[in-house]
Design a protein around this motif. Sequence first.
Motif, PDB file in Angstrom:
ATOM      1  N   ILE A 110      51.983  13.606  28.685  1.00  0.00           N
ATOM      2  CA  ILE A 110      51.325  12.303  28.711  1.00  0.00           C
ATOM      3  C   ILE A 110      51.372  11.610  27.341  1.00  0.00           C
ATOM      4  CG2 ILE A 110      48.954  13.069  28.242  1.00  0.00           C
ATOM      5  CD1 ILE A 110      50.043  10.618  30.966  1.00  0.00           C
ATOM      6  N   ALA A 111      51.522  12.404  26.293  1.00  0.00           N
ATOM      7  CA  ALA A 111      51.581  11.828  24.942  1.00  0.00           C
ATOM      8  C   ALA A 111      52.739  10.837  24.796  1.00  0.00           C
ATOM      9  CB  ALA A 111      51.709  12.933  23.902  1.00  0.00           C
ATOM     10  N   LEU A 112      53.764  11.020  25.628  1.00  0.00           N
ATOM     11  CA  LEU A 112      54.908  10.103  25.546  1.00  0.00           C
ATOM     12  C   LEU A 112      54.500   8.654  25.801  1.00  0.00           C
ATOM     13  CD1 LEU A 112      57.569  12.150  27.553  1.00  0.00           C
ATOM     14  CD2 LEU A 112      57.642  11.651  25.102  1.00  0.00           C
ATOM     15  N   ALA A 113      53.468   8.483  26.627  1.00  0.00           N
ATOM     16  CA  ALA A 113      53.039   7.128  27.003  1.00  0.00           C
ATOM     17  C   ALA A 113      52.612   6.322  25.788  1.00  0.00           C
ATOM     18  CB  ALA A 113      51.900   7.191  28.012  1.00  0.00           C
TER      19      ALA A 113
ATOM     20  N   TRP B 114      50.658  14.371  14.838  1.00  0.00           N
ATOM     21  CA  TRP B 114      49.600  14.087  15.821  1.00  0.00           C
ATOM     22  C   TRP B 114      49.473  15.203  16.858  1.00  0.00           C
ATOM     23  CZ3 TRP B 114      50.546  11.063  20.792  1.00  0.00           C
ATOM     24  CH2 TRP B 114      49.339  10.915  21.516  1.00  0.00           C
ATOM     25  N   GLN B 115      50.629  15.630  17.419  1.00  0.00           N
ATOM     26  CA  GLN B 115      50.584  16.620  18.491  1.00  0.00           C
ATOM     27  C   GLN B 115      50.995  18.010  18.018  1.00  0.00           C
ATOM     28  OE1 GLN B 115      50.102  16.015  22.297  1.00  0.00           O
ATOM     29  NE2 GLN B 115      48.792  14.585  21.191  1.00  0.00           N
TER      30      GLN B 115
ATOM     31  N   ALA C 149      59.285  18.939  18.758  1.00  0.00           N
ATOM     32  CA  ALA C 149      60.172  18.372  19.781  1.00  0.00           C
ATOM     33  C   ALA C 149      59.750  16.949  20.126  1.00  0.00           C
ATOM     34  CB  ALA C 149      60.160  19.242  21.036  1.00  0.00           C
ATOM     35  N   LEU C 150      58.437  16.731  20.183  1.00  0.00           N
ATOM     36  CA  LEU C 150      57.950  15.367  20.465  1.00  0.00           C
ATOM     37  C   LEU C 150      58.381  14.417  19.341  1.00  0.00           C
ATOM     38  CD1 LEU C 150      56.138  13.637  22.415  1.00  0.00           C
ATOM     39  CD2 LEU C 150      54.294  14.034  20.788  1.00  0.00           C
ATOM     40  N   GLY C 151      58.280  14.915  18.113  1.00  0.00           N
ATOM     41  CA  GLY C 151      58.726  14.116  16.976  1.00  0.00           C
ATOM     42  C   GLY C 151      60.203  13.788  17.087  1.00  0.00           C
ATOM     43  N   LEU C 152      60.969  14.807  17.487  1.00  0.00           N
ATOM     44  CA  LEU C 152      62.410  14.601  17.627  1.00  0.00           C
ATOM     45  C   LEU C 152      62.717  13.535  18.681  1.00  0.00           C
ATOM     46  CD1 LEU C 152      65.323  15.517  16.941  1.00  0.00           C
ATOM     47  CD2 LEU C 152      65.121  17.175  18.817  1.00  0.00           C
TER      48      LEU C 152
ATOM     49  N   ARG D 144      60.501  22.594  25.686  1.00  0.00           N
ATOM     50  CA  ARG D 144      59.927  22.602  24.335  1.00  0.00           C
ATOM     51  C   ARG D 144      58.686  21.711  24.220  1.00  0.00           C
ATOM     52  NH1 ARG D 144      63.568  24.742  19.932  1.00  0.00           N
ATOM     53  NH2 ARG D 144      65.301  25.525  21.180  1.00  0.00           N
ATOM     54  N   LEU D 145      58.692  20.673  25.014  1.00  0.00           N
ATOM     55  CA  LEU D 145      57.595  19.712  24.900  1.00  0.00           C
ATOM     56  C   LEU D 145      56.315  20.268  25.500  1.00  0.00           C
ATOM     57  CD1 LEU D 145      59.478  16.418  25.734  1.00  0.00           C
ATOM     58  CD2 LEU D 145      58.369  16.955  23.575  1.00  0.00           C
ATOM     59  N   VAL D 146      56.429  20.944  26.650  1.00  0.00           N
ATOM     60  CA  VAL D 146      55.207  21.422  27.298  1.00  0.00           C
ATOM     61  C   VAL D 146      54.726  22.748  26.758  1.00  0.00           C
ATOM     62  CG1 VAL D 146      55.202  20.123  29.448  1.00  0.00           C
ATOM     63  CG2 VAL D 146      56.661  22.132  29.223  1.00  0.00           C
ATOM     64  N   VAL D 147      55.616  23.500  26.101  1.00  0.00           N
ATOM     65  CA  VAL D 147      55.223  24.778  25.487  1.00  0.00           C
ATOM     66  C   VAL D 147      54.064  24.556  24.513  1.00  0.00           C
ATOM     67  CG1 VAL D 147      55.927  26.488  23.756  1.00  0.00           C
ATOM     68  CG2 VAL D 147      57.342  26.084  25.779  1.00  0.00           C
ATOM     69  N   ALA D 148      54.217  23.541  23.688  1.00  0.00           N
ATOM     70  CA  ALA D 148      53.268  23.354  22.574  1.00  0.00           C
ATOM     71  C   ALA D 148      51.822  23.197  23.046  1.00  0.00           C
ATOM     72  CB  ALA D 148      53.664  22.162  21.745  1.00  0.00           C
TER      73      ALA D 148
END
Lengths: 454, 454
Positions: free
Chosen positions: B314-317, B381-382, B386-389, B450-454
């Motif tokens: 959801i952080a992608l939003a 932030w998170q 991977a989210l940063g990437l 990778r995104l949901v692992v964190a």
Amino acid sequence: MEQPRDPWDRLQELLDRPDAAALAAWLEALPPGEAPHLLARLREDDRERLLVQLDPQVAAGLVDRIPDAQAAGLIEQLEPQAAAAILQELQSHEQADLLGRLERPEAEAILSRMGEDEARLARRLSRYDNDVAGGLMVREFLAYPEHYTVAQVNQDLRANAARYRDYQVQYTFVTGKRGRLSGVLRMRDLVMAPPERSIRDLMIPDPLTVRDTATLDELRAVFEAHGFFGVPVVDDRGRLVGLVQRADVAQASAGRSEREYLKTQGIVGGEELRTMPLLRRSRRRLSWLSINIVLNIIAASVIAAYQETLAAVIALAVFLPIISDMSGCSGNQAVAVSLRELTLGVVRPTEALRVLASEVAVGLINGVVLGGLIAVAAWVWQGNAALGLVAGAAMAINTVVAVSIGGTVPLVLRRFGMDPALASGPILTTITDMCGFFLVLQMAAMLMSRLVVA
Amino acid sequence: MEQPRDPWDRLQELLDRPDAAALAAWLEALPPGEAPHLLARLREDDRERLLVQLDPQVAAGLVDRIPDAQAAGLIEQLEPQAAAAILQELQSHEQADLLGRLERPEAEAILSRMGEDEARLARRLSRYDNDVAGGLMVREFLAYPEHYTVAQVNQDLRANAARYRDYQVQYTFVTGKRGRLSGVLRMRDLVMAPPERSIRDLMIPDPLTVRDTATLDELRAVFEAHGFFGVPVVDDRGRLVGLVQRADVAQASAGRSEREYLKTQGIVGGEELRTMPLLRRSRRRLSWLSINIVLNIIAASVIAAYQETLAAVIALAVFLPIISDMSGCSGNQAVAVSLRELTLGVVRPTEALRVLASEVAVGLINGVVLGGLIAVAAWVWQGNAALGLVAGAAMAINTVVAVSIGGTVPLVLRRFGMDPALASGPILTTITDMCGFFLVLQMAAMLMSRLVVA
């Protein structure tokens, strides 16, 4: 019969076979509008090669024929000695204008290589802002002392005909004690007067003048109110220092509104041509973008605060960018109208309330229409009336917010001495984004039971 | 001593106590720039009350002192008879300009109430676009047949001095057979010549002319290339039909860049003052907004296609609106520079590739910087690299896309005869939004583990 040549090919040929005279003749004969384009296409070193080949007078003619921003770029590229030689051939206010566009040390390097008198005058003129009377005025005008006769004036005109060729002679000025302006003499009156007549008797006394510090807006208003082609400029002691012409004021206005547009789109300084050095272009654009990205992150943090709501009704994520974008559009329309009304002088920075009332009316109409559209789209797409209500109401309310802020922020910024062109957009979108995200997500949180049922 | 009065209060007073002479004297004495503002503040019926009270000549003087858009609004409000009386007092090109801004039936109603000759001339002039030589030229100029002597010219000048008061007399034109322009006579040469001399011997033969159909860009180039204050305008048979002046060309350029800016911000037609009727303002703004909202919904449909990805992370939003906004900003900078370069003539519509190369270079630098910023923000932030990437890479790539499209779209639109000011923005943001949303969500889908692992 000779075929007309592509000017670009011909220029390449002339650059390869240095023949300054042929190059000068060819430049002189170029159709209007061709020079700026050809110079922009040239590689940086070829541009320098071109200018260095030319006689300073010919180069000055070329510099005169291209936009100021481009001309400053050319001058910047040259050795100070070569630049000074070209600048000396330009009219004094052109000199000052170009010098004012250069970095301080570069301008000084050029000034120190100019003739002493000319450098002193250029220094004095370049102390004026470009957009005040002192920066716009020409120094090429005619002035005679009060006690001259028509015959004496005519004799001087004849004796110096060559020198006065580029002068504005529609009006001739008459000066009294200590160079103070005492009247204006119209060329047509000179034509009809007997030679022994004193010009004091012919002149229009106490003419309209402007101070050297008069702003572009003041000058625009003066020329809007009067039909004159030019108005004499006086300093704080009433001494005649120059002549500001209608055409130059109009041109400065055109330049200013172009710079203003560039600033609203985030071109800091209001000046960019693709012939400028890459790093400078990139740095200027980034200076505005990097403030914007911080503001964007702040605005988006509203979304972060509602992650649970969003996770529960993921369809909302589709509407967040739509509301953000559309509010930006609606608000920027209002910003544009306010900037224009400020320029035209039909609104004053203190009248934010009058603007607000007018914008709220537009915002209510447009908000209802846009909100209705998005509500129907949301309802049809997800078959959920509550989603339509949330998206539509948020859009409608946020449209009113956006036009209210867009209309008033430029006035408020101007009132506090800030540049509305550069700052209005970022302020507008930050507030409308935060407000829009909040409206969608908070309303969704409140109607959660209806949203997830569907 | 009398206290200086607030002009607004004084105006109210004068309106309440109708005294046309006092009102006229007061208007005449208003400081420059005051009239447009006062008129904008007046209620619609008070504006009409004001104009109707005035002598047509005084009203025309007022109309002359305010911006054209505002003047057209005033004229529109009046009865055709009253409007015609005022218009008759204006210079011919002002008449044509104002008539050209009115709706066709309104203009006809006014024309039918004007004098026959004047209406015919105004009709002919208003057939020209405002931005070509025929629309910008003045008809108030002096022309004499070749066979005249200096004495005859001087006699005519003296006899008609009052009529010629508002004429541009720096140059006088000389005409040959059938009104064809044969030369230009400078006032200064007239001053010095013996009275019996024929003007044919004094004139500069074969002067520079422009066709009545010459565009504003062509006129700008002509005045950029030559120092003249005015250039004679000829029709298809070489007959002298008017005089186009540097100041009018510069002013038209200023007006055009203001309209262009308004258009880039979605003010269709490039004209809006808050004194215009509410519904017209709202309708014009909506016509652009409603196209935009459809484009926005299309762009956001990319998000709808990735709802599962989004629901999982959801952080992608949070990053979707940021990338959408920032790409819009970067792209609009490039649009602004292209529009400006087109105006200055340093780039041609066919040179999209040259612009593309230059913009990609800026885009790569700015993309890396902005992408880096957003990557760090997302990571911190998170706590998820991977989210940063994903966010950073999407931002970087989309910045390059945005500047490429922003730089080239205006040229392509112009090349195909469309208006780049109005259409570039919506095309730009639709493509960059779709591309940005796709980049974020598709990369996220690929890195999901990778995104949901964190």
